[in-house]
Design a protein around this motif. Structure first.
Motif, PDB file in Angstrom:
ATOM      1  N   LEU A 189       0.660  -1.038   0.332  1.00  0.00           N
ATOM      2  CA  LEU A 189       0.346  -0.137  -0.339  1.00  0.00           C
ATOM      3  C   LEU A 189       0.625   1.231   0.540  1.00  0.00           C
ATOM      4  CD1 LEU A 189      -2.828  -0.976   2.355  1.00  0.00           C
ATOM      5  CD2 LEU A 189      -2.823  -0.843  -0.166  1.00  0.00           C
ATOM      6  N   LYS A 190       1.984   1.184   0.070  1.00  0.00           N
ATOM      7  CA  LYS A 190       3.120   1.947   0.064  1.00  0.00           C
ATOM      8  C   LYS A 190       2.673   3.504   0.889  1.00  0.00           C
ATOM      9  CE  LYS A 190       4.620   0.724  -4.595  1.00  0.00           C
ATOM     10  NZ  LYS A 190       5.965   0.402  -3.884  1.00  0.00           N
ATOM     11  N   LYS A 191       2.496   3.360   2.109  1.00  0.00           N
ATOM     12  CA  LYS A 191       1.865   4.099   2.949  1.00  0.00           C
ATOM     13  C   LYS A 191       2.191   4.955   4.389  1.00  0.00           C
ATOM     14  CE  LYS A 191      -3.113   3.691   3.393  1.00  0.00           C
ATOM     15  NZ  LYS A 191      -4.495   3.236   4.359  1.00  0.00           N
ATOM     16  N   MET A 192       4.289   3.355   4.162  1.00  0.00           N
ATOM     17  CA  MET A 192       4.999   3.958   5.376  1.00  0.00           C
ATOM     18  C   MET A 192       6.193   4.545   4.555  1.00  0.00           C
ATOM     19  SD  MET A 192       3.957   2.565   7.909  1.00  0.00           S
ATOM     20  CE  MET A 192       5.131   2.628   9.216  1.00  0.00           C
ATOM     21  N   ILE A 193       7.999   5.200   4.574  1.00  0.00           N
ATOM     22  CA  ILE A 193       8.644   6.081   3.860  1.00  0.00           C
ATOM     23  C   ILE A 193       8.755   4.981   2.807  1.00  0.00           C
ATOM     24  CG2 ILE A 193       8.604   7.492   5.868  1.00  0.00           C
ATOM     25  CD1 ILE A 193      11.217   5.552   6.339  1.00  0.00           C
ATOM     26  N   PRO A 194       9.396   4.756   1.707  1.00  0.00           N
ATOM     27  CA  PRO A 194      10.120   4.145   0.267  1.00  0.00           C
ATOM     28  C   PRO A 194      10.946   3.230   0.999  1.00  0.00           C
ATOM     29  CG  PRO A 194       9.584   6.498   0.270  1.00  0.00           C
ATOM     30  CD  PRO A 194       9.792   6.864   1.301  1.00  0.00           C
ATOM     31  N   GLY A 195      10.495   1.572   0.970  1.00  0.00           N
ATOM     32  CA  GLY A 195      11.623   0.720   1.521  1.00  0.00           C
ATOM     33  C   GLY A 195      11.174  -0.320   2.513  1.00  0.00           C
ATOM     34  N   GLN A 212      18.401   0.382   7.151  1.00  0.00           N
ATOM     35  CA  GLN A 212      18.473   1.845   7.124  1.00  0.00           C
ATOM     36  C   GLN A 212      17.489   1.935   5.999  1.00  0.00           C
ATOM     37  OE1 GLN A 212      21.642  -0.328   7.744  1.00  0.00           O
ATOM     38  NE2 GLN A 212      21.307   0.269   9.882  1.00  0.00           N
ATOM     39  N   LEU A 213      17.359   3.430   5.966  1.00  0.00           N
ATOM     40  CA  LEU A 213      16.113   4.008   5.666  1.00  0.00           C
ATOM     41  C   LEU A 213      16.535   5.147   5.382  1.00  0.00           C
ATOM     42  CD1 LEU A 213      12.855   1.999   5.242  1.00  0.00           C
ATOM     43  CD2 LEU A 213      14.741   1.954   3.325  1.00  0.00           C
ATOM     44  N   SER A 214      16.373   6.230   4.086  1.00  0.00           N
ATOM     45  CA  SER A 214      16.541   7.708   4.446  1.00  0.00           C
ATOM     46  C   SER A 214      14.781   8.601   4.206  1.00  0.00           C
ATOM     47  CB  SER A 214      17.539   8.606   3.806  1.00  0.00           C
ATOM     48  OG  SER A 214      18.618   8.238   3.789  1.00  0.00           O
ATOM     49  N   PHE A 215      14.747   9.132   5.540  1.00  0.00           N
ATOM     50  CA  PHE A 215      13.393   9.469   5.261  1.00  0.00           C
ATOM     51  C   PHE A 215      13.519  10.791   3.991  1.00  0.00           C
ATOM     52  CE2 PHE A 215      12.900   8.621   9.650  1.00  0.00           C
ATOM     53  CZ  PHE A 215      11.678   8.514   9.749  1.00  0.00           C
ATOM     54  N   ALA A 228      18.737   9.972   7.173  1.00  0.00           N
ATOM     55  CA  ALA A 228      19.307   8.715   7.397  1.00  0.00           C
ATOM     56  C   ALA A 228      18.291   8.157   8.454  1.00  0.00           C
ATOM     57  CB  ALA A 228      20.739   8.014   7.331  1.00  0.00           C
ATOM     58  N   ALA A 229      18.151   6.700   8.712  1.00  0.00           N
ATOM     59  CA  ALA A 229      17.429   6.339  10.342  1.00  0.00           C
ATOM     60  C   ALA A 229      17.468   5.271  10.204  1.00  0.00           C
ATOM     61  CB  ALA A 229      15.548   6.471  10.126  1.00  0.00           C
ATOM     62  N   GLU A 230      17.609   3.661  11.414  1.00  0.00           N
ATOM     63  CA  GLU A 230      18.120   3.039  11.568  1.00  0.00           C
ATOM     64  C   GLU A 230      16.705   2.492  11.685  1.00  0.00           C
ATOM     65  OE1 GLU A 230      21.810   0.315  12.850  1.00  0.00           O
ATOM     66  OE2 GLU A 230      20.415   0.988  14.672  1.00  0.00           O
ATOM     67  N   PHE A 231      15.931   0.974  11.082  1.00  0.00           N
ATOM     68  CA  PHE A 231      14.737   0.958  12.456  1.00  0.00           C
ATOM     69  C   PHE A 231      15.219  -0.694  11.852  1.00  0.00           C
ATOM     70  CE2 PHE A 231      13.372   3.818   9.015  1.00  0.00           C
ATOM     71  CZ  PHE A 231      12.574   4.371   9.847  1.00  0.00           C
ATOM     72  N   ILE A 232      14.851  -0.984  13.683  1.00  0.00           N
ATOM     73  CA  ILE A 232      15.050  -2.303  13.971  1.00  0.00           C
ATOM     74  C   ILE A 232      13.580  -3.025  14.151  1.00  0.00           C
ATOM     75  CG2 ILE A 232      15.167  -3.947  15.732  1.00  0.00           C
ATOM     76  CD1 ILE A 232      17.642  -1.525  16.952  1.00  0.00           C
ATOM     77  N   VAL A 233      13.327  -4.107  13.249  1.00  0.00           N
ATOM     78  CA  VAL A 233      11.615  -4.618  13.476  1.00  0.00           C
ATOM     79  C   VAL A 233      11.545  -5.970  14.369  1.00  0.00           C
ATOM     80  CG1 VAL A 233       9.821  -5.248  11.756  1.00  0.00           C
ATOM     81  CG2 VAL A 233      11.107  -3.184  11.696  1.00  0.00           C
ATOM     82  N   ASP A 234      10.718  -6.225  14.180  1.00  0.00           N
ATOM     83  CA  ASP A 234      10.158  -7.639  14.924  1.00  0.00           C
ATOM     84  C   ASP A 234       8.629  -7.931  14.460  1.00  0.00           C
ATOM     85  OD1 ASP A 234      12.466  -7.599  16.807  1.00  0.00           O
ATOM     86  OD2 ASP A 234      11.605  -6.626  18.186  1.00  0.00           O
TER      87      ASP A 234
END
Length: 436
Positions: A189-195, A212-215, A228-234
């Protein structure tokens, strides 16, 4: 009374009104005489206070009251005498005068409107029909609206609903206020930031991933935009969409009593044709308005534009209030609404002139049919019709809309119209974009 008018710009006027001192003194004498009978002053019996004493004590106040009354009494007479039609409220300023009373009124006037060329507008009229494939597509959308989520034990795929917990940091600072729990993301749905959604594909429940992704540069939160941001996802759980069967139960849920697919398709088609008719009328009206706005150029009063800008901003402000946002955080500069406001004001003035010059009268039958069309989409149409006719302001809104549509019909009858065949989906998709 003497009146002079200065033209300070194309639409701005400065009107100066002078009232002779004799008129001021006559009114003051009447007011002071009346006041002398009412005031109580030590040393004088009630009603026996000399007028010169009353004048000394209350003269300035009385003169101010008379000045206010004179403005009310003379302003509209002065406008009528000068054949002026002000747009909006004036800015009135009394002038210091020792002899008589004088004030200036600064205001804008309505523009002179020439209707030359309105019978030469070139307009494209869209033509479209509802095909079987359009009905199929609509039924697919109705199925999508009834879809449910089914828990699966496999890696995430596109279109899955994924429940996650995650944290986000940028420049060493956590911007998710700790850990976001049980957050749902539908991949694709691409409701989050790209990637972001792409990084979920292939994961399974119980697994984790760091990426890692960039806003985006135009991200709504200025503190994060472009960073640039780092995400940790469970990953907590994975669900796939489950679409219902088009059966009797499905059909009856949409009010088709016999539960047949044929009746359902017929009802869907009828609704689509009604919506298409409205959309085509709206599209034709838009085409007429575009041609009219381009053909007739006129200056519009800033006063009216200001009011229209406020009207355009109002829904955003009301939404902000409901969400308990600070109005300063809305960042709604006037210039993003000004172009649309000027267009609305100009077209309103032009249509008003067309209606007046051509003596277009409200058609009561069209008002009734318009209200009945609106009511068709409600459970109790007759109650909706009565609701409109029971309130003068609600009825007036529809009457003005119908009168405007009648003016558009008049313009179409005069214009050079060429038909343009378009697809149902093109008409309805653009209509939906305008509504949203």
């Amino acid at each position: 009374m003497q009146v002079s008018v200065e033209k300070t710009s194309e639409l701005s006027r400065k009107m100066t009104v002078s009232v002779p001192e004799a008129v001021v003194q006559e009114k003051m004498a009447e007011r002071l005489k009346s006041l002398a009978r009412e005031v109580k002053i030590d040393g004088f019996r009630p009603g026996k206070v000399p007028q010169q004493v009353v004048k000394k004590m209350f003269g300035d106040r009385v003169r101010g009251e008379i000045a206010s009354d004179l403005i009310k009494e003379t302003y509209y007479d002065a406008l009528e005498g000068q054949d002026l039609k002000p747009a909006g409220h004036p800015h009135i300023e009394p002038l210091d005068e020792t002899d008589g009373f004088k004030y200036t009124a600064v205001f804008e006037v309505y523009p002179e409107i020439s209707l030359d060329g309105v019978d030469q507008l070139e307009v494209k009229r869209p033509i479209a029909t509802v095909s079987d494939s359009d009905v199929d597509s609509m039924i697919d959308k109705l199925r999508d609206q009834k879809q449910t989520w089914h828990l699966v034990d496999r890696p995430v795929q596109d279109q899955d609903n994924v429940t996650i917990c995650f944290t986000g940091t940028t420049e060493g600072e956590n911007f998710t206020d700790g850990k976001v729990e049980d957050f749902q993301v539908v991949c694709g749905l691409k409701k989050m930031i790209p990637g972001f959604e792409d990084n979920l594909v292939g994961l399974e429940a119980g697994t984790s991933k760091t990426f890692q992704l960039s806003f985006p540069e135009d991200y709504g939160n200025e503190k994060l935009a472009g960073k640039a941001a780092e995400f940790i996802v469970d990953v907590v759980k994975v669900e796939e969409p489950l679409l219902p069967e088009i059966d009797e139960e499905f059909v009856k849920a949409y009010g088709i009593d016999d539960g047949s697919i044929e009746s359902f398709r017929s009802d869907v088609r009828n609704n689509m044709e009604r919506e298409l008719e409205q959309a085509l009328r709206s599209k034709l009206k838009g085409s007429v308005m575009d041609a009219l706005y381009e053909k007739i150029q006129l200056a519009v009063p800033n006063t009216l534009v200001d009011v229209e800008v406020e009207n355009l901003m109002k829904p955003y402000i009301e939404t902000a209030k409901r969400q308990k946002m600070k109005l300063d955080d809305l960042k709604l500069p006037r210039d993003i609404f000004e172009g649309q406001a000027k267009r609305r004001v100009a077209l309103g003035l032009i249509l008003g002139e067309i209606i007046q010059k051509n003596a277009i009268q409200i058609n009561a039958d069209k008002v009734r049919s318009t209200i009945e069309d609106i009511a068709k989409s409600y459970e109790s149409p007759e109650d909706v019709v009565n609701w409109y006719y029971s309130d003068e302001s609600r009825l007036n809104d529809v009457q003005q809309m119908v009168l405007e549509d009648q003016a558009v019909e008049w313009l179409v009858a005069q214009a050079k119209v060429s038909d343009e065949t378009v697809e149902f989906s093109d008409v309805m998709d653009k209509q939906q974009q305008q509504v949203s």
